[in-house]
Every structure is written in structure tokens, then in C-alpha cells.
Design an enzyme around this catalytic site. Structure first.
Site, PDB file in Angstrom:
ATOM      1  N   HIS A 221      98.797   8.909  -0.017  1.00 17.66           N
ATOM      2  CA  HIS A 221      99.464   8.908   1.293  1.00 17.66           C
ATOM      3  C   HIS A 221      98.615   9.692   2.273  1.00 17.66           C
ATOM      4  CE1 HIS A 221     102.560   9.322   4.371  1.00 17.66           C
ATOM      5  NE2 HIS A 221     103.179   8.319   3.763  1.00 17.66           N
TER       6      HIS A 221
ATOM      7  N   GLU B 280     106.730   3.951  -1.694  1.00 19.71           N
ATOM      8  CA  GLU B 280     106.795   2.538  -2.036  1.00 19.71           C
ATOM      9  C   GLU B 280     106.999   2.309  -3.533  1.00 19.71           C
ATOM     10  OE1 GLU B 280     107.116   0.756   0.439  1.00 19.71           O
ATOM     11  OE2 GLU B 280     105.382   0.595   1.763  1.00 19.71           O
TER      12      GLU B 280
HETATM   13  N1  ACO Z   1      94.486   4.060  -5.757  1.00 21.04           N
HETATM   14  C1  ACO Z   1      93.210   4.379  -6.009  1.00 21.04           C
HETATM   15  N2  ACO Z   1      92.437   5.091  -5.154  1.00 21.04           N
HETATM   16  C2  ACO Z   1      92.998   5.498  -4.020  1.00 21.04           C
HETATM   17  C3  ACO Z   1      94.327   5.202  -3.702  1.00 21.04           C
HETATM   18  C4  ACO Z   1      95.081   4.462  -4.628  1.00 21.04           C
HETATM   19  N3  ACO Z   1      96.352   4.155  -4.395  1.00 21.04           N
HETATM   20  N4  ACO Z   1      94.622   5.726  -2.494  1.00 21.04           N
HETATM   21  C5  ACO Z   1      93.504   6.317  -2.076  1.00 21.04           C
HETATM   22  N5  ACO Z   1      92.520   6.185  -2.994  1.00 21.04           N
HETATM   23  C6  ACO Z   1      91.175   6.743  -2.914  1.00 21.04           C
HETATM   24  C7  ACO Z   1      90.331   5.965  -1.945  1.00 21.04           C
HETATM   25  O1  ACO Z   1      89.617   4.922  -2.584  1.00 21.04           O
HETATM   26  C8  ACO Z   1      89.442   7.017  -1.399  1.00 21.04           C
HETATM   27  O2  ACO Z   1      88.399   7.260  -2.309  1.00 21.04           O
HETATM   28  P1  ACO Z   1      86.892   7.482  -1.771  1.00 21.04           P
HETATM   29  O3  ACO Z   1      86.977   8.686  -0.884  1.00 21.04           O
HETATM   30  O4  ACO Z   1      86.112   7.680  -3.015  1.00 21.04           O
HETATM   31  O5  ACO Z   1      86.521   6.269  -0.992  1.00 21.04           O
HETATM   32  C9  ACO Z   1      90.283   8.281  -1.399  1.00 21.04           C
HETATM   33  O6  ACO Z   1      91.286   8.045  -2.384  1.00 21.04           O
HETATM   34  C10 ACO Z   1      90.959   8.564  -0.078  1.00 21.04           C
HETATM   35  O7  ACO Z   1      91.583   7.360   0.374  1.00 21.04           O
HETATM   36  P2  ACO Z   1      91.780   7.026   1.884  1.00 21.04           P
HETATM   37  O8  ACO Z   1      91.885   5.545   2.021  1.00 21.04           O
HETATM   38  O9  ACO Z   1      90.769   7.723   2.711  1.00 21.04           O
HETATM   39  O10 ACO Z   1      93.148   7.725   2.152  1.00 21.04           O
HETATM   40  P3  ACO Z   1      94.093   7.388   3.357  1.00 21.04           P
HETATM   41  O11 ACO Z   1      94.757   8.628   3.719  1.00 21.04           O
HETATM   42  O12 ACO Z   1      93.402   6.675   4.441  1.00 21.04           O
HETATM   43  O13 ACO Z   1      95.038   6.314   2.659  1.00 21.04           O
HETATM   44  C11 ACO Z   1      96.782   5.101   1.750  1.00 21.04           C
HETATM   45  C12 ACO Z   1      96.374   6.444   2.376  1.00 21.04           C
HETATM   46  C13 ACO Z   1      96.367   3.979   2.686  1.00 21.04           C
HETATM   47  C14 ACO Z   1      98.286   5.075   1.580  1.00 21.04           C
HETATM   48  C15 ACO Z   1      96.073   4.943   0.385  1.00 21.04           C
HETATM   49  O14 ACO Z   1      96.398   6.019  -0.458  1.00 21.04           O
HETATM   50  C16 ACO Z   1      96.381   3.617  -0.288  1.00 21.04           C
HETATM   51  O15 ACO Z   1      95.714   2.630   0.024  1.00 21.04           O
HETATM   52  N6  ACO Z   1      97.397   3.572  -1.202  1.00 21.04           N
HETATM   53  C17 ACO Z   1      97.767   2.338  -1.864  1.00 21.04           C
HETATM   54  C18 ACO Z   1      98.650   1.479  -0.959  1.00 21.04           C
HETATM   55  C19 ACO Z   1     100.014   2.078  -0.764  1.00 21.04           C
HETATM   56  O16 ACO Z   1     100.634   2.616  -1.676  1.00 21.04           O
HETATM   57  N7  ACO Z   1     100.505   1.943   0.466  1.00 21.04           N
HETATM   58  C20 ACO Z   1     101.817   2.473   0.878  1.00 21.04           C
HETATM   59  C21 ACO Z   1     101.663   3.781   1.607  1.00 21.04           C
HETATM   60  S1  ACO Z   1     103.208   4.551   1.935  1.00 21.04           S
HETATM   61  C22 ACO Z   1     103.681   4.007   3.460  1.00 21.04           C
HETATM   62  O17 ACO Z   1     102.922   3.772   4.338  1.00 21.04           O
HETATM   63  C23 ACO Z   1     105.114   3.790   3.739  1.00 21.04           C
END
Ligand code: ACO
Length: 388
Positions: free
Chosen positions: A266, A320
Site C-alpha cells: 500500500h 482488498e
Molecule cells: N507484490 C509484489 N511486489 C510488490 C507488491 C506486491 N503486491 N507491491 C509492491 N511491490 C514491490 C514493487 O515491485 C516495488 O519493488 P521494486 O522497488 O523492487 O521495484 C516495491 O515493492 C515498491 O512498490 P511500489 O509500486 O513503488 O509501491 P507503491 O506505493 O507505488 O504501490 C501498490 C502500492 C500499488 C498498492 C502496490 O503495493 C501494488 O501494486 N499492490 C498490488 C495491487 C493491490 O493490492 N492493489 C490494491 C491497493 S489497496 C487500494 O488502493 C484500495
């Protein structure tokens, strides 16, 4: 000196933030998100104070006016909403003119936009917010039923907002256990600070555009899997894993393919999402025990794997994950998961729309320009080239 004046004076602008991470874009008195400690409070009331127990209508009251209603649920607000559930004829025909068989989320975006008939001017009003909250479930359920070749079910004024949603969907008065579970979901999803969809809505309103246009933008932003589009993918993931014994292998393979595990991570929370904690309890009351056991096993394996393989990223269970388990358990089909999230979020969108308009300033950020320096010469047109 403002950043712009500094830039004009040749002083480099401060480093830009990709995704506005950590950028404070304004002030709000609606919802406090404490990302480091896993706190979430609406108008000062922590979510654990509200769920279980607070009816969605009471939380609408809280979000819009900052105070809990004197009676639960608030009779005036409940009457207002119930009185607006039936669609005007124009909207009924509009819903019926949307092609059947679309993903309900696509249809919902079109239908919210179609509410705009020129009467939603600026600034937004409480009555318009009531229309948005009250009519979206009617439009959605009418579309879904007609799409499946079934007759639309007229709303019932004697049912609460959440019970009436399930009633219009299924055509029978829903089991109170299901209503309680979904009511908890609606309350927990009602608002969440400056999330992407609320930000999109506030940007649109800041131009003095109308509530329906802003809500359409909000839904467009909510739709993506990095925001509200994830829960159906959580259910797909649980199906893919299949059995608790397969969790280790499935998660390892998904991470090796560099896939993101849906329902984890998140932008704000660097600990477990507090909504996930309560949704897990709700799932414990309504979910099929085998499905819940699978979800718990997958969660534990995923958290271990993320801790090992994405060390330092602080990725934990988000709303979620158990949101999907709850939505499944109350019998909603997957293509209604994100639309249902959107219905719950109309309360927060409404509160933010009113707050934005009350102290509006055009939202128009700067961007750090990284293209070529100005002063390049346009190529000479060659003698024989035809003029455009
Ligand atoms: N699974 C695996 N790796 C992940 C995940 C995940 N669920 N989430 C983040 N990471 C990794 C990324 O690959 C990234 O790695 P890197 O730095 O080596 O490239 C690192 O963690 C940071 O991720 P970001 O994308 O920079 O984090 P951000 O804060 O932008 O993203 C997000 C948050 C979009 C929710 C992300 O965690 C994600 O894509 N989760 C999966 C989708 C999800 O569950 N969405 C619902 C969110 S809740 C809501 O909005 C109501």
C-alpha cells in the site's frame, strides 16, 4: 519565494516526486490515515469504533457533517436517501440503453456520467451527493439484472442502504448476516483520505466542474488494479492457488515471474492495513471455513515471501485481500467487487466534493521539465516538399 519564482530566477526547482509520494497537496478534516502505525479514523472516530455496529447511513452523516447522528441510523438522512433511490424515467431509459453484457464496472462508469443532465452545476450540494449515493446502486443493479435477462427490482424504502442494494441485486430480502458483513465493508471503504480516486475527483471539482463529472473521474481512477481494481484478482489468485498445500509453490512462482501479489502493499500503509484486520474478522463470521483457511494460508506464505524477497519494502496485507473474501462470502460475483467498492466510496467522494468546493483553489501542480532546452531550430523545408 514561490517555487515558480525561484525557477524563473534560475534557481533549480526542488526534486519532483514520482507519483506525488510524500507530497502534501492540501488540507482535509475528513479522514486521518496513519500509514506508519496503521491508523484510520473518520472525523476522529477510529474505524474499530465504527465496525461492527455503525450503519452506513450514520457514517455518511459523519463524513458529510463531521458529527455522528443523534439516532442510529439517522432517520432524516435515511429517508432522504430512500426517497431518491428510484430512478427518474430519463435515467431508467439511459440504463436500459447501455449495451448488455458489458463488465458492470464499465457500465457503471457510463451510467454515472449519464447522470449529468446539466442540472449538476457548481458548487456541489448535499442533495446532489444524496443523489449520487442513492442512485448508483439502483442503476448498477438494474443494469446487471437486465443484462442477465431478468426484470429490474424496484428499490424498497423500508430497507437500509446496504440491505436494499443486495435486495435489488438478488430480488429477495437478504440474510441479516450478509447485510451486517457488507455493511461493515461499506463503512470501512467509505473514505480513505487522498487516495487516487478522491484526488482525481477533487482535481475535476477544483476547475469548478460538477459532481457527476468529478465522480466519473473518481471511478475511472478507482478502476485500475493498483487502486480499486484488485479484489477480483485476489479471488482469482486464491482459485489459482487452489489448496493451502500449494500456497508456497504458487507464491514462489508468481514472485519469480515478477508478478505483484494482489491484496498486498500500500502506498500509505507500511504496516498491515487496519481495514484488513477488521475485514478478516468479518470474513471469520461469514466466509466458508475452507475458503478462509486457504486465504489465511496464502496470506501467511505471501507475507513471508515478500519479507524475504522484497526486503525493506514493507509490504503487508491491504484492504482488498480480506475485502475480496467478504464480498465473495456475501455472494457477490467478481465483476461486482470493484463496482461495490465504488458504491461504498460515493460517501467519501461526496464529503470530499463538498470540502473541496468550500475552500476551492484550482489544483494545478508543476512538473519538472526534463526535455531538451528551448532554442532548437525547426528543420528547413526542402524546396520540393508540398505544403501541409
Ligand atoms: N507484490 C509484489 N511486489 C510488490 C507488491 C506486491 N503486491 N507491491 C509492491 N511491490 C514491490 C514493487 O515491485 C516495488 O519493488 P521494486 O522497488 O523492487 O521495484 C516495491 O515493492 C515498491 O512498490 P511500489 O509500486 O513503488 O509501491 P507503491 O506505493 O507505488 O504501490 C501498490 C502500492 C500499488 C498498492 C502496490 O503495493 C501494488 O501494486 N499492490 C498490488 C495491487 C493491490 O493490492 N492493489 C490494491 C491497493 S489497496 C487500494 O488502493 C484500495
Amino acid at each position: 519565494m514561490s517555487p515558480r519564482k525561484l525557477a524563473r530566477a534560475g534557481v533549480p526547482m526542488s526534486a519532483s516526486s514520482r507519483g506525488l509520494e510524500g507530497v502534501v497537496i492540501g488540507r482535509s478534516a475528513i479522514t486521518l490515515v496513519e500509514g506508519e502505525t496503521g491508523g484510520l479514523a473518520y472525523r476522529g472516530f477510529r474505524i474499530a469504533e465504527l465496525v461492527p455496529g455503525a450503519p452506513y447511513e450514520s457514517v455518511i452523516h459523519l463524513l458529510l457533517w463531521g458529527e455522528p447522528p443523534s439516532e442510529q441510523p439517522p432517520s432524516r438522512l435515511s429517508r432522504e436517501l430512500a426517497g431518491r433511490r428510484s430512478l427518474p424515467r430519463r435515467l431508467e431509459s439511459l440504463v436500459d440503453s447501455v449495451s448488455p453484457g458489458l463488465p458492470p464496472l464499465e457500465a457503471l462508469r457510463t451510467m454515472i456520467s449519464a447522470m449529468g443532465d446539466g442540472s449538476f452545476g457548481y458548487p456541489p450540494t448535499v442533495e446532489q451527493v444524496f443523489d449520487l449515493i442513492a442512485r448508483t446502486p439502483t442503476m448498477l443493479t438494474r443494469y446487471v439484472r437486465r443484462s442477465a435477462g431478468e426484470r429490474a427490482v424496484a428499490p424498497r424504502a423500508d430497507l437500509g442502504h446496504v440491505a436494499n442494494y443486495l435486495y435489488m441485486l438478488e430480488g429477495v430480502v437478504p440474510d441479516p448476516r450478509k447485510v451486517r458483513a457488507l455493511e461493515g465493508y461499506f463503512v470501512l471503504l467509505a473514505d480513505h483520505g487522498m487516495n487516487a480516486s478522491t484526488f482525481a475527483l477533487r482535481v475535476v471539482l477544483s476547475t469548478n466542474s460538477d459532481l457527476v463529472s468529478a465522480a466519473t473521474a473518481g471511478l475511472a481512477a478507482l478502476k485500475g488494479p493498483l487502486h480499486g481494481g484488485a479484489p477480483a484478482k485476489v479471488s482469482d489468485m486464491l482459485d489459482g492457488v487452489g489448496t493451502p498445500e500449494n500456497a508456497e509453490k504458487w507464491i514462489a512462482q508468481a514472485l519469480a515471474r515478477k508478478e505483484r501479489l494482489m491484496g498486498f502493499g500500500h502506498r500509505a500503509y507500511k504496516v498491515e492495513d487496519p481495514r484488513a484486520v477488521i475485514l478478516k474478522q468479518i470474513a471469520g463470521e461469514v466466509a466458508d471455513p475452507a475458503r478462509l483457511a486457504l486465504a489465511e494460508r496464502v496470506e501467511s506464505v505471501a507475507l513471508d515471501a515478500l519479507e524475504r524477497q522484497r526486503a525493506g519494502r514493507r509490504l503487508y496485507t491491504n484492504v482488498e485481500y480480506y475485502g475480496a473474501v467478504v464480498l465473495e462470502s456475501v455472494g457477490l460475483p467478481r465483476d461486482l467487487f470493484t463496482p461495490t467498492f465504488a458504491l461504498a466510496r460515493t460517501a467519501g467522494w461526496g464529503a470530499h466534493a463538498l470540502e473541496q468546493a468550500a475552500e476551492n483553489r484550482l489544483i494545478r501542480p508543476d512538473v519538472e521539465y526534463v526535455g531538451p532546452a528551448p532554442g532548437r531550430r525547426w528543420p528547413e523545408r526542402s524546396a520540393g516538399a508540398p505544403p501541409h
